[in-house]
Design an enzyme around this catalytic site. Structure first.
Site, PDB file in Angstrom:
ATOM      1  N   SER A  35       0.823  -1.221   0.000  1.00  0.00           N
ATOM      2  CA  SER A  35       0.000   0.000   0.000  1.00  0.00           C
ATOM      3  C   SER A  35       0.849   1.259   0.000  1.00  0.00           C
ATOM      4  O   SER A  35       1.662   1.457   0.896  1.00  0.00           O
ATOM      5  CB  SER A  35      -0.875   0.058   1.256  1.00  0.00           C
ATOM      6  OG  SER A  35      -1.785  -0.971   1.268  1.00  0.00           O
ATOM      7  N   HIS A  66      -3.597   0.913  -4.857  1.00  0.00           N
ATOM      8  CA  HIS A  66      -2.880  -0.179  -5.520  1.00  0.00           C
ATOM      9  C   HIS A  66      -3.204  -0.075  -7.018  1.00  0.00           C
ATOM     10  O   HIS A  66      -4.340  -0.316  -7.412  1.00  0.00           O
ATOM     11  CB  HIS A  66      -3.372  -1.545  -5.018  1.00  0.00           C
ATOM     12  CG  HIS A  66      -3.051  -1.828  -3.588  1.00  0.00           C
ATOM     13  ND1 HIS A  66      -2.139  -2.786  -3.212  1.00  0.00           N
ATOM     14  CD2 HIS A  66      -3.522  -1.289  -2.447  1.00  0.00           C
ATOM     15  CE1 HIS A  66      -2.068  -2.808  -1.893  1.00  0.00           C
ATOM     16  NE2 HIS A  66      -2.900  -1.913  -1.410  1.00  0.00           N
ATOM     17  N   HIS A  88      -5.265  -9.264  -2.056  1.00  0.00           N
ATOM     18  CA  HIS A  88      -5.533  -9.613  -0.660  1.00  0.00           C
ATOM     19  C   HIS A  88      -6.695 -10.576  -0.603  1.00  0.00           C
ATOM     20  O   HIS A  88      -7.609 -10.518  -1.418  1.00  0.00           O
ATOM     21  CB  HIS A  88      -5.888  -8.352   0.142  1.00  0.00           C
ATOM     22  CG  HIS A  88      -4.841  -7.293   0.125  1.00  0.00           C
ATOM     23  ND1 HIS A  88      -4.749  -6.386  -0.905  1.00  0.00           N
ATOM     24  CD2 HIS A  88      -3.845  -7.016   0.991  1.00  0.00           C
ATOM     25  CE1 HIS A  88      -3.724  -5.572  -0.648  1.00  0.00           C
ATOM     26  NE2 HIS A  88      -3.156  -5.930   0.485  1.00  0.00           N
ATOM     27  N   TYR A  90      -8.991 -10.471   1.589  1.00  0.00           N
ATOM     28  CA  TYR A  90     -10.237  -9.768   1.943  1.00  0.00           C
ATOM     29  C   TYR A  90     -10.944  -9.164   0.727  1.00  0.00           C
ATOM     30  O   TYR A  90     -12.090  -8.761   0.800  1.00  0.00           O
ATOM     31  CB  TYR A  90      -9.986  -8.694   3.021  1.00  0.00           C
ATOM     32  CG  TYR A  90      -9.019  -7.598   2.629  1.00  0.00           C
ATOM     33  CD1 TYR A  90      -9.368  -6.618   1.701  1.00  0.00           C
ATOM     34  CD2 TYR A  90      -7.746  -7.550   3.186  1.00  0.00           C
ATOM     35  CE1 TYR A  90      -8.488  -5.618   1.336  1.00  0.00           C
ATOM     36  CE2 TYR A  90      -6.851  -6.551   2.834  1.00  0.00           C
ATOM     37  CZ  TYR A  90      -7.228  -5.589   1.911  1.00  0.00           C
ATOM     38  OH  TYR A  90      -6.342  -4.609   1.543  1.00  0.00           O
ATOM     39  N   GLU A  91     -10.239  -9.110  -0.404  1.00  0.00           N
ATOM     40  CA  GLU A  91     -10.892  -8.643  -1.627  1.00  0.00           C
ATOM     41  C   GLU A  91     -11.818  -9.715  -2.191  1.00  0.00           C
ATOM     42  O   GLU A  91     -12.566  -9.455  -3.135  1.00  0.00           O
ATOM     43  CB  GLU A  91      -9.837  -8.288  -2.686  1.00  0.00           C
ATOM     44  CG  GLU A  91      -8.983  -7.099  -2.322  1.00  0.00           C
ATOM     45  CD  GLU A  91      -7.873  -6.863  -3.344  1.00  0.00           C
ATOM     46  OE1 GLU A  91      -8.163  -6.289  -4.400  1.00  0.00           O
ATOM     47  OE2 GLU A  91      -6.728  -7.279  -3.079  1.00  0.00           O
ATOM     48  N   ALA A 118       2.570  -2.243   4.270  1.00  0.00           N
ATOM     49  CA  ALA A 118       2.299  -1.261   5.320  1.00  0.00           C
ATOM     50  C   ALA A 118       1.782  -2.048   6.508  1.00  0.00           C
ATOM     51  O   ALA A 118       1.000  -2.980   6.340  1.00  0.00           O
ATOM     52  CB  ALA A 118       1.240  -0.273   4.838  1.00  0.00           C
ATOM     53  N   MET A 221      -2.144  -7.125   6.676  1.00  0.00           N
ATOM     54  CA  MET A 221      -3.169  -7.987   6.068  1.00  0.00           C
ATOM     55  C   MET A 221      -2.683  -8.675   4.802  1.00  0.00           C
ATOM     56  O   MET A 221      -3.490  -9.020   3.932  1.00  0.00           O
ATOM     57  CB  MET A 221      -4.416  -7.150   5.741  1.00  0.00           C
ATOM     58  CG  MET A 221      -4.983  -6.403   6.922  1.00  0.00           C
ATOM     59  SD  MET A 221      -6.306  -5.315   6.427  1.00  0.00           S
ATOM     60  CE  MET A 221      -6.495  -4.297   7.905  1.00  0.00           C
ATOM     61  N   SER A 222      -1.371  -8.881   4.694  1.00  0.00           N
ATOM     62  CA  SER A 222      -0.854  -9.448   3.441  1.00  0.00           C
ATOM     63  C   SER A 222       0.431 -10.225   3.695  1.00  0.00           C
ATOM     64  O   SER A 222       0.771 -10.532   4.835  1.00  0.00           O
ATOM     65  CB  SER A 222      -0.566  -8.315   2.451  1.00  0.00           C
ATOM     66  OG  SER A 222       0.511  -7.526   2.919  1.00  0.00           O
ATOM     67  N   ASN A 245       1.363   3.156  11.421  1.00  0.00           N
ATOM     68  CA  ASN A 245       0.571   3.571  12.593  1.00  0.00           C
ATOM     69  C   ASN A 245       0.898   2.655  13.765  1.00  0.00           C
ATOM     70  O   ASN A 245       1.411   1.555  13.564  1.00  0.00           O
ATOM     71  CB  ASN A 245      -0.930   3.494  12.279  1.00  0.00           C
ATOM     72  CG  ASN A 245      -1.326   2.096  11.833  1.00  0.00           C
ATOM     73  OD1 ASN A 245      -1.120   1.723  10.681  1.00  0.00           O
ATOM     74  ND2 ASN A 245      -1.839   1.321  12.753  1.00  0.00           N
ATOM     75  N   HIS A 259      -7.358   3.990   6.670  1.00  0.00           N
ATOM     76  CA  HIS A 259      -6.579   3.665   5.476  1.00  0.00           C
ATOM     77  C   HIS A 259      -5.859   4.889   4.904  1.00  0.00           C
ATOM     78  O   HIS A 259      -4.732   4.795   4.423  1.00  0.00           O
ATOM     79  CB  HIS A 259      -7.493   3.026   4.421  1.00  0.00           C
ATOM     80  CG  HIS A 259      -6.770   2.503   3.209  1.00  0.00           C
ATOM     81  ND1 HIS A 259      -5.742   1.559   3.299  1.00  0.00           N
ATOM     82  CD2 HIS A 259      -6.898   2.786   1.896  1.00  0.00           C
ATOM     83  CE1 HIS A 259      -5.296   1.302   2.076  1.00  0.00           C
ATOM     84  NE2 HIS A 259      -5.975   2.030   1.211  1.00  0.00           N
TER      85      HIS A 259
END
Ligand code: 6GU
Length: 287
Positions: A35, A66, A88, A90-91, A118, A221-222, A245, A259
Site C-alpha cells: 500500500s 494499488h 488480498h 479480503y478482496e 504497510a 493484512m498481506s 501507525n 486507510h
C-alpha cells in the site's frame, strides 16, 4: 477448496509464456509493492508494463492505492519485475489466486522475492515511519488451516511439507542492515516479527493485546501467503514493513487507524524504502 479455485501447472505456465513473449526482460528478482509503496515500480528503467487486466489468468486488484500492473525493467542494471498492487484475501480472492503471481515469477526464472507492506506496530519501541526488516512471520490464517498450499501438492514447485524455519534470508537481512548504516537511517530501522491477519477490519484492543503478548512486532493484512508460496518453490525471500501507525492497545487512548493515514505515512518514507530496495537489489549477486 472449491474446484473452481483449483489452479493447475498449465495455468501458471500459460501466463508465464504470455509474459515471456511480450517482454524481453528476464528478471531474477520480483518485488511486491505494498500500500502506497508502488512508486518503486515507477523507478524501473526500460519499462515494459502490463495492467493486470491485460495478463491472461491474472487476478484483478480492487484496493485504492494499488495501481494494479506488472512492471518489468531494470534497477541499477538488475532486471526486476514489480507488482504495483497486490492481491488480498479480503478482496474476495482465494489464497491460490492471491499467490498466483509468485508461481508465475518462478516460471519466469525469478530466484529472489522482495515483499513490502504497510503495517501497524505493536512493539512499544517502534515509531510511526519506522522501517522493519522482517525477520520472521506469524501466519494466523495458516495456523488456522487457510493456506495457499492446501490441496494437491504440485511437486514441480516444491515438497508437500516445506520447512518454514529459515524463510527470510539471513544474508539479505544483514546486507539490508549494513546498507541502512551506510545510508545513515538506522535510527528508524528495526528488525522484527510480522503477523498477518485476514482483515479488512483493523484489530480490536483485545486482539492487539493478544498479538502483542504473542511476540508480534507489526501486523498487516498481506505478505505471508506470498512468502509461503515463494519459499515452497525455493525462492530466497526478503521483506520490509513500513510502520504506518501504532496499533491501539489501550481502551483509554490512541487514535483509531484509517486507510488514508496509512497511505499518508507510506508517502513520507517511500523514498527511503525505495533507495533501500534499489541498493539491495543492486548488491545482489545476480545477472
Ligand atoms: Cl493497525 N492492522 C492491520 N491488520 N494492518 C495494518 C495496520 C493495522 N496498519 C497498517 N496495516
Amino acid at each position: 477448496m472449491h474446484s473452481k479455485d483449483q489452479i493447475c501447472h498449465e495455468d501458471y505456465q500459460r501466463t508465464a509464456s504470455w509474459l515471456l513473449s511480450h517482454t524481453e526482460h528476464r528478471p531474477k528478482v520480483a518485488i511486491i509493492c505494498g500500500s502506497g509503496l508502488g512508486m518503486l515500480a515507477d523507478a524501473l528503467k526500460c519499462q515494459d508494463s502490463f495492467p493486470y487486466s491485460d495478463i491472461p489468468g491474472f487476478p484483478q486488484s480492487t484496493v485504492q492505492g494499488h495501481a494494479g500492473r506488472l512492471v518489468f525493467g531494470e534497477l541499477k542494471g538488475k532486471t526486476c519485475v514489480c507488482m504495483q498492487g497486490r492481491f488480498h484475501m479480503y478482496e474476495g480472492h482465494s489464497l491460490s489466486k492471491t499467490t498466483f503471481p509468485v508461481r508465475v515469477f518462478k516460471l519466469l526464472g525469478v530466484e529472489t522475492l522482495v515483499v513490502t507492506n504497510a503495517a501497524g506496530s505493536l512493539a512499544d519501541s517502534y515509531q510511526v515511519g519506522d522501517i522493519m526488516i522482517i525477520k520472521d512471520h506469524i501466519n494466523v490464517l495458516g495456523l488456522a488451516g487457510l493456506n495457499p498450499l492446501n490441496g494437491p501438492n504440485d511437486d514441480k514447485f516444491g515438497p508437500r511439507f516445506p520447512p518454514m524455519s529459515c524463510v527470510y534470508d539471513k544474508d539479505l537481512r544483514k546486507m539490508a542492515f549494513d546498507l541502512c548504516k551506510s545510508m545513515g537511517v538506522t535510527q528508524f530501522v528495526q528488525e522484527g516479527v510480522y503477523c498477518m491477519v485476514g482483515g479488512p477490519n483493523f484489530e480490536t484492543v483485545a486482539e492487539a493485546r493478544l498479538l502483542h503478548r504473542l511476540g508480534v512486532d507489526a501486523v498487516g493484512m498481506s505478505t505471508a501467503p506470498e512468502v509461503v508460496v515463494a519459499s515452497h518453490c525455493g525462492m530466497r525471500v526478503f521483506g520490509l514493513s513500513l510502520i504506518t501507525n501504532k496499533v491501539v492497545k489501550s481502551y483509554d487512548d490512541g487514535e483509531p487507524v484509517n486507510h488514508e493515514a496509512v497511505l499518508e505515512v507510506s508517502k513520507l518514507r517511500s523514498q527511503t524504502l525505495q533507495s533501500l530496495v534499489t541498493e539491495l537489489v543492486s548488491q545482489m549477486d545476480i545477472n
